[in-house]
Write an enzyme that holds these catalytic residues in place. Structure first.
Site, PDB file in Angstrom:
ATOM      1  N   HIS A  76       1.112  -1.152   0.445  1.00 28.54           N
ATOM      2  CA  HIS A  76       0.067  -0.120  -0.199  1.00 28.54           C
ATOM      3  C   HIS A  76       1.143   1.036   0.064  1.00 28.54           C
ATOM      4  O   HIS A  76       1.836   1.415   0.252  1.00 28.54           O
ATOM      5  CB  HIS A  76      -1.070   0.481   1.503  1.00 28.54           C
ATOM      6  CG  HIS A  76      -0.493  -0.315   2.576  1.00 28.54           C
ATOM      7  ND1 HIS A  76       0.006   1.498   3.617  1.00 28.54           N
ATOM      8  CD2 HIS A  76      -0.192  -0.742   3.079  1.00 28.54           C
ATOM      9  CE1 HIS A  76       0.320   0.980   4.585  1.00 28.54           C
ATOM     10  NE2 HIS A  76       0.489  -0.888   4.417  1.00 28.54           N
ATOM     11  N   ASP A  78      -0.095   4.275   1.075  1.00 30.30           N
ATOM     12  CA  ASP A  78      -0.394   5.298   1.349  1.00 30.30           C
ATOM     13  C   ASP A  78       0.257   5.247   3.403  1.00 30.30           C
ATOM     14  O   ASP A  78       0.347   3.546   3.511  1.00 30.30           O
ATOM     15  CB  ASP A  78      -1.623   5.597   2.317  1.00 30.30           C
ATOM     16  CG  ASP A  78      -2.249   4.229   2.684  1.00 30.30           C
ATOM     17  OD1 ASP A  78      -2.334   3.518   2.586  1.00 30.30           O
ATOM     18  OD2 ASP A  78      -3.495   4.312   3.620  1.00 30.30           O
ATOM     19  N   ASP A 106       6.303   0.814   6.574  1.00 32.50           N
ATOM     20  CA  ASP A 106       5.223   0.948   6.526  1.00 32.50           C
ATOM     21  C   ASP A 106       4.555   1.533   5.542  1.00 32.50           C
ATOM     22  O   ASP A 106       3.550   2.325   5.706  1.00 32.50           O
ATOM     23  CB  ASP A 106       4.585   0.166   7.700  1.00 32.50           C
ATOM     24  CG  ASP A 106       2.851   0.051   7.827  1.00 32.50           C
ATOM     25  OD1 ASP A 106       2.784  -0.536   6.467  1.00 32.50           O
ATOM     26  OD2 ASP A 106       1.897  -0.141   9.177  1.00 32.50           O
ATOM     27  N   GLU A 139      -5.497   2.196   2.792  1.00 33.70           N
ATOM     28  CA  GLU A 139      -5.352   0.655   3.531  1.00 33.70           C
ATOM     29  C   GLU A 139      -4.828   1.497   5.165  1.00 33.70           C
ATOM     30  O   GLU A 139      -5.900   0.517   6.121  1.00 33.70           O
ATOM     31  CB  GLU A 139      -3.717   0.180   2.760  1.00 33.70           C
ATOM     32  CG  GLU A 139      -4.225  -0.791   3.379  1.00 33.70           C
ATOM     33  CD  GLU A 139      -2.904  -1.331   5.371  1.00 33.70           C
ATOM     34  OE1 GLU A 139      -3.000  -2.926   5.875  1.00 33.70           O
ATOM     35  OE2 GLU A 139      -2.391  -0.733   6.275  1.00 33.70           O
ATOM     36  N   GLU A 140      -4.530   2.592   5.384  1.00 27.23           N
ATOM     37  CA  GLU A 140      -4.309   2.683   6.584  1.00 27.23           C
ATOM     38  C   GLU A 140      -5.455   2.450   7.208  1.00 27.23           C
ATOM     39  O   GLU A 140      -5.519   3.555   8.813  1.00 27.23           O
ATOM     40  CB  GLU A 140      -3.075   3.565   7.388  1.00 27.23           C
ATOM     41  CG  GLU A 140      -1.614   3.044   6.980  1.00 27.23           C
ATOM     42  CD  GLU A 140      -0.859   2.198   7.557  1.00 27.23           C
ATOM     43  OE1 GLU A 140      -1.793   1.604   8.464  1.00 27.23           O
ATOM     44  OE2 GLU A 140      -0.010   1.308   6.973  1.00 27.23           O
ATOM     45  N   ASP A 163       3.572  -6.803   3.469  1.00 27.15           N
ATOM     46  CA  ASP A 163       3.385  -5.834   5.051  1.00 27.15           C
ATOM     47  C   ASP A 163       2.977  -6.487   6.682  1.00 27.15           C
ATOM     48  O   ASP A 163       1.773  -6.067   6.687  1.00 27.15           O
ATOM     49  CB  ASP A 163       1.701  -5.690   4.529  1.00 27.15           C
ATOM     50  CG  ASP A 163       1.199  -3.858   4.968  1.00 27.15           C
ATOM     51  OD1 ASP A 163       1.860  -3.446   6.050  1.00 27.15           O
ATOM     52  OD2 ASP A 163       0.148  -4.117   5.175  1.00 27.15           O
ATOM     53  N   HIS A 348       4.227   2.688  12.955  1.00 25.06           N
ATOM     54  CA  HIS A 348       2.754   3.883  13.158  1.00 25.06           C
ATOM     55  C   HIS A 348       3.290   4.204  15.012  1.00 25.06           C
ATOM     56  O   HIS A 348       2.801   5.201  15.742  1.00 25.06           O
ATOM     57  CB  HIS A 348       1.324   2.927  13.915  1.00 25.06           C
ATOM     58  CG  HIS A 348       0.714   2.374  12.565  1.00 25.06           C
ATOM     59  ND1 HIS A 348      -0.377   2.009  12.301  1.00 25.06           N
ATOM     60  CD2 HIS A 348       1.567   1.843  11.321  1.00 25.06           C
ATOM     61  CE1 HIS A 348      -0.335   1.640  11.971  1.00 25.06           C
ATOM     62  NE2 HIS A 348       0.577   1.502  10.898  1.00 25.06           N
TER      63      HIS A 348
END
Length: 380
Positions: A76, A78, A106, A139-140, A163, A348
């Site tokens: 992904h 984003d 990520d 995705e996030e 991922d 994150h």
């Protein structure tokens, strides 16, 4: 064959392109330019309007030079925040941010790895299968890109999404999840002058929640009530509360049971406060967030990945996780996606990092998967 310097430089370039969810256009254009130069046919679906972003999901196709079944690779585009103005530090083989933002490994590590694998194939004239690259948006923020992806653009029925963390693991099981919204309608009244004329939505919510078993239910199942909003002032009996929660399970029946238990607890609590006026009233909204993933050990996606891992001298352990990914959405569409790791850690967070050696390891595995598939190794 993996060009470590090129991989590192491309990763650095990618993470320094801002691409918060709904703002992936610049990264997509960067990828599109490289992929077209490689000879891929590139297109976008119509997800942009549906996710209310500035970019749609990107699909790139390579024809391959061997007549075998196509497979896909995906990541992904984003990132989560804080993800604007990322400044990369690279020391002792480790990528980090400057500490004021996330790094974006990520899932920018996946994008860099996939590009590197395709570069190596063309540079070394390696036989390879038809390959479809799917780079998703949003995705996030709830797998929105995958949920709104035009699957008619894909021919592949199996492939791999990069991922995860462990470069020697493949995710084969992930839970399904339900979103739960509960609205409690009570009756407002002055809390000092006539509290007996009010019905407290907060009291109802409290009664319901106090009887629930939240958190870890069993090894397959979890649930959580994450936000609660309600009330106006301390001198007013609160007439409205809204609660958002979720339930997750690797078992469909357990997911339904836990979801029903949560919803029914609020209806039961409301019954205790009935005054004959039709209040209090409960409105429950349950939506399936994503379906579970459960890939059998004998599926060709797993067998192929394990054969490739063996070819390069590693073992690949099946992983069960508690989170959702684009793979869940693909699985719900009948497309099998094993999730591979890139080595990213502390995602994150401001401490996010990734080692170049792990990215190289992930690239070697993906490259070997394509080579093994082209050679028909699992069909022998």
């Amino acid at each position: 064959m993996i060009n470590s310097q090129r991989l590192a430089q491309r990763f650095k370039t990618l993470v320094e392109i801002d691409s918060l969810s709904r703002q992936e256009k610049d990264v997509a254009l960067f990828l599109e330019n490289i992929l077209k130069k490689m000879g891929a046919s590139v297109c976008y679906d119509a997800a942009k309007e549906k996710v209310e972003g500035n970019c749609s999901n990107l699909v790139a196709k390579f024809k391959g030079n061997v007549d075998v079944e196509p497979l896909f690779l995906s990541g992904h585009m984003d990132t989560v925040g804080p993800g604007k103005g990322i400044k990369v530090k690279f020391e002792d083989g480790i990528f980090k941010s400057d500490g004021t933002t996330i790094l974006g490994a990520d899932d920018k590590s996946a994008l860099a790895i996939i590009l590197e694998v395709m570069d190596v194939i063309f540079e070394n004239k390696i036989d390879y299968p038809p390959v479809e690259l799917v780079f998703t948006v949003c995705e996030e923020i709830g797998l929105l890109g995958a949920k709104n992806f035009d699957f008619a653009l894909m021919d592949s029925k199996f492939g791999y999404i990069l991922d995860s963390t462990d470069t020697e693991g493949i995710v084969t099981k992930a839970p399904g999840a339900n979103k739960i919204i509960l609205k409690i309608f009570g009756k407002a009244a002055h809390s000092g002058a006539e509290p007996e004329n009010g019905i407290s939505a907060i009291a109802i919510a409290s009664k319901a929640i106090s009887g629930l078993n939240l958190g870890r239910i069993d090894e397959e199942t979890t649930c959580n009530l994450g936000t609660i909003k309600g009330g106006v002032a301390t001198n007013i009996i609160p007439e409205f509360v809204e609660i958002h929660g979720e339930a997750r399970s690797h078992d469909v029946e357990k997911l339904k049971m836990v979801t029903d238990n949560i919803v029914n607890a609020f209806y039961s609590a409301a019954d205790l406060f009935k005054d004959g006026s039709g209040l209090p009233r409960i409105e429950a909204i349950v939506e399936n967030d994503f379906t579970l993933t459960n890939i059998t050990e004998d599926h060709k996606a797993i067998k192929l990945a394990r054969k490739a891992a063996k070819n390069i001298g590693i073992s690949l352990e099946s992983k069960t996780i508690g989170g959702g990914a684009d793979a869940n959405v693909f699985f719900g569409k009948g497309i099998i996606a094993g999730v591979l790791g890139t080595g990213m850690t502390d995602v994150h967070t401001l401490n996010e990092s990734i080692a170049i050696k792990d990215m190289e390891a992930a690239a070697r595995l993906v490259l070997e998967i394509l080579k093994a598939h082209a050679a028909g190794e699992i069909s022998r």
